[in-house]
Design an enzyme around this catalytic site. Structure first.
Site, PDB file in Angstrom:
ATOM      1  N   GLU A  47      58.643  66.428  42.013  1.00  0.00           N
ATOM      2  CA  GLU A  47      59.784  65.691  41.439  1.00  0.00           C
ATOM      3  C   GLU A  47      59.961  64.396  42.240  1.00  0.00           C
ATOM      4  O   GLU A  47      59.780  64.395  43.462  1.00  0.00           O
ATOM      5  CB  GLU A  47      61.044  66.557  41.596  1.00  0.00           C
ATOM      6  CG  GLU A  47      62.349  65.890  41.242  1.00  0.00           C
ATOM      7  CD  GLU A  47      63.582  66.694  41.684  1.00  0.00           C
ATOM      8  OE1 GLU A  47      63.529  67.378  42.743  1.00  0.00           O
ATOM      9  OE2 GLU A  47      64.601  66.650  40.970  1.00  0.00           O
ATOM     10  N   ASN A 110      66.003  61.679  35.533  1.00  0.00           N
ATOM     11  CA  ASN A 110      65.072  62.288  36.483  1.00  0.00           C
ATOM     12  C   ASN A 110      63.976  62.909  35.613  1.00  0.00           C
ATOM     13  O   ASN A 110      64.190  63.930  34.961  1.00  0.00           O
ATOM     14  CB  ASN A 110      65.821  63.347  37.308  1.00  0.00           C
ATOM     15  CG  ASN A 110      64.963  63.916  38.427  1.00  0.00           C
ATOM     16  OD1 ASN A 110      63.751  63.810  38.397  1.00  0.00           O
ATOM     17  ND2 ASN A 110      65.616  64.540  39.397  1.00  0.00           N
ATOM     18  N   LYS A 127      65.177  65.733  33.149  1.00  0.00           N
ATOM     19  CA  LYS A 127      65.846  66.875  33.793  1.00  0.00           C
ATOM     20  C   LYS A 127      67.215  67.155  33.184  1.00  0.00           C
ATOM     21  O   LYS A 127      68.056  66.239  33.063  1.00  0.00           O
ATOM     22  CB  LYS A 127      65.971  66.591  35.293  1.00  0.00           C
ATOM     23  CG  LYS A 127      66.480  67.760  36.124  1.00  0.00           C
ATOM     24  CD  LYS A 127      66.400  67.390  37.606  1.00  0.00           C
ATOM     25  CE  LYS A 127      66.865  68.502  38.529  1.00  0.00           C
ATOM     26  NZ  LYS A 127      66.780  68.079  39.945  1.00  0.00           N
ATOM     27  N   GLU A 146      72.682  63.699  42.402  1.00  0.00           N
ATOM     28  CA  GLU A 146      71.984  63.624  41.101  1.00  0.00           C
ATOM     29  C   GLU A 146      72.972  63.413  39.958  1.00  0.00           C
ATOM     30  O   GLU A 146      72.666  62.754  38.970  1.00  0.00           O
ATOM     31  CB  GLU A 146      71.148  64.878  40.865  1.00  0.00           C
ATOM     32  CG  GLU A 146      69.925  64.922  41.756  1.00  0.00           C
ATOM     33  CD  GLU A 146      68.923  65.951  41.298  1.00  0.00           C
ATOM     34  OE1 GLU A 146      68.452  65.868  40.160  1.00  0.00           O
ATOM     35  OE2 GLU A 146      68.630  66.865  42.101  1.00  0.00           O
ATOM     36  N   CYS A 172      62.698  71.003  39.210  1.00  0.00           N
ATOM     37  CA  CYS A 172      63.464  71.501  40.353  1.00  0.00           C
ATOM     38  C   CYS A 172      64.563  72.483  40.002  1.00  0.00           C
ATOM     39  O   CYS A 172      64.309  73.642  39.716  1.00  0.00           O
ATOM     40  CB  CYS A 172      64.007  70.340  41.169  1.00  0.00           C
ATOM     41  SG  CYS A 172      64.555  70.898  42.801  1.00  0.00           S
ATOM     42  N   ASN A 197      62.376  69.018  44.928  1.00  0.00           N
ATOM     43  CA  ASN A 197      62.790  68.573  46.270  1.00  0.00           C
ATOM     44  C   ASN A 197      63.957  69.478  46.632  1.00  0.00           C
ATOM     45  O   ASN A 197      65.067  69.292  46.105  1.00  0.00           O
ATOM     46  CB  ASN A 197      63.328  67.136  46.252  1.00  0.00           C
ATOM     47  CG  ASN A 197      62.262  66.070  46.081  1.00  0.00           C
ATOM     48  OD1 ASN A 197      61.787  65.483  47.038  1.00  0.00           O
ATOM     49  ND2 ASN A 197      61.905  65.809  44.836  1.00  0.00           N
TER      50      ASN A 197
HETATM   51  N1  CDV Z   1      66.289  68.487  43.424  1.00  0.00           N
HETATM   52  C1  CDV Z   1      66.984  69.608  43.139  1.00  0.00           C
HETATM   53  O1  CDV Z   1      67.283  69.902  41.992  1.00  0.00           O
HETATM   54  N2  CDV Z   1      67.346  70.355  44.218  1.00  0.00           N
HETATM   55  C2  CDV Z   1      68.151  71.540  44.099  1.00  0.00           C
HETATM   56  C3  CDV Z   1      68.981  71.758  45.348  1.00  0.00           C
HETATM   57  C4  CDV Z   1      70.181  70.953  45.348  1.00  0.00           C
HETATM   58  C5  CDV Z   1      69.434  73.179  45.497  1.00  0.00           C
HETATM   59  C6  CDV Z   1      67.297  72.780  43.860  1.00  0.00           C
HETATM   60  O2  CDV Z   1      67.671  73.563  42.976  1.00  0.00           O
HETATM   61  O3  CDV Z   1      66.329  73.017  44.578  1.00  0.00           O
END
Ligand code: CDV
Length: 313
Positions: A47, A110, A127, A146, A172, A197
């Site tokens: 990501e 995103n 996203k 975000e 993510c 991430n």
């Molecule tokens: N980049 C993300 O979406 N990170 C989230 C963190 C904030 C928990 C994740 O679900 O990994």
């Protein structure tokens, strides 16, 4: 004949604020070539692969925020990656911050794209589950903005017929939500590609550090099994300007087992030859949707967002 798709998770170590796109793309190229050398035909990058994980920083100047966004794809910085992938005949998933003009308005997403081995962009995912907060939390060790910097994705959870299989994408935080996988499962997904991430520290609640890795794996392993699909998950990992993020990039089988997993928090390629038919017996038996799903009892899932306790009495 078995449908084997050899896929690579191309984990990245930290990308610092000072690292420019050119430098990052050189690392992506090295990972792409390494993945190709293993025989992989598809590579999954993280990501927001082109920059540091900028939602950790509070910014007020929109011009500064927009320096983290791409206005077109490919662009001058990423063109070498597209060219080399086409030369090698290898497809890839790439996450980046997308600045788009839609109906006369500027939108920021995103985003992840799926690029075919011939260099064409054949899929795009924006996203949907944006974690974190929109307001400044000055007491937190870092931000997760975000909700401030991105619009909610407006293209749903799609599945593309590509590379001999049914490929889906998410990003993510989406991996923590069963709805993400079930919507793709209902499109007969065979492999879900995702980049992430994940900060090692939970800024919203103190948690033992090991839970970050546990929750990362347990959600994907369960969702892989419950939908009979492969999952390829790729981290941006390590300490970006001192802010730690988990590694744990992995390839998960439709059985829920981990087929391959990264050992480091640096640039690292893990690859596996995935049998795209492995999930078929799960889809035919225990998770035969046509036979066993009871949608008349699932209405709350789309009618209600927040949990409400039952009425008293
Ligand atoms: N980049 C993300 O979406 N990170 C989230 C963190 C904030 C928990 C994740 O679900 O990994």
């Amino acid at each position: 004949m078995a449908r084997i798709l050899k896929v690579a998770a191309a984990q990245m170590g930290p990308v610092h604020l000072a690292d420019d796109r050119g430098r990052v793309v050189q690392r992506l190229l090295a990972l792409l070539r390494e993945a190709h050398a293993t025989g992989a035909r598809l590579v999954v990058f993280p990501e927001l692969a082109l920059t540091t994980f900028f939602p950790r920083y509070w910014m007020e100047d929109q011009a500064e925020i927009d320096t983290f966004f791409e206005r077109e794809m490919p662009n001058a910085a990423t063109r070498p990656l597209f060219d080399e992938a086409r030369r090698l005949g290898i497809g890839f998933y790439l996450g980046y911050a997308e600045l788009a003009a839609e109906a006369g308005r500027t939108r920021r997403y995103n985003t992840a794209i799926l690029v075919a081995p011939d260099g064409r962009i054949i899929g795009r995912y924006r996203k949907i589950h944006l974690p974190g907060h929109a307001e400044h939390l000055p007491k937190a060790p870092f931000q997760h903005l975000e909700k401030r910097y991105f619009d909610v994705g407006n293209e749903g959870f799609k599945v593309w017929r590509a590379m001999g299989g049914n490929l889906g994408m998410c990003i993510c935080n989406d991996r923590r939500w069963p709805e993400t996988f079930r919507v793709m499962g209902l499109q007969d997904v065979e492999m879900v590609l995702l980049g992430y991430n994940t900060p090692t520290e939970n800024i919203h609640h103190p948690e033992p550090a090991h839970l970050r890795m546990f929750h990362h794996l347990v959600t994907m392993q369960a969702n892989a099994y419950q939908n009979g699909t492969w999952v390829v998950a790729t981290a941006k990992a390590g300490r970006e300007d001192g802010f730690a993020m988990i590694g744990g990039s992995c390839i998960i089988a439709p059985t829920g087992e981990i087929a391959a997993k990264a050992m480091t928090e640096e640039d690292e390629v893990v690859a596996f030859a995935c049998d795209l038919d492995l999930g078929a017996y799960i889809k035919r038996t225990v998770f035969n949707f046509a036979k066993h799903r009871r949608i008349e009892h699932y209405r709350l899932i789309t009618e209600r967002t927040a949990a409400e306790p039952p009425g008293a009495g």
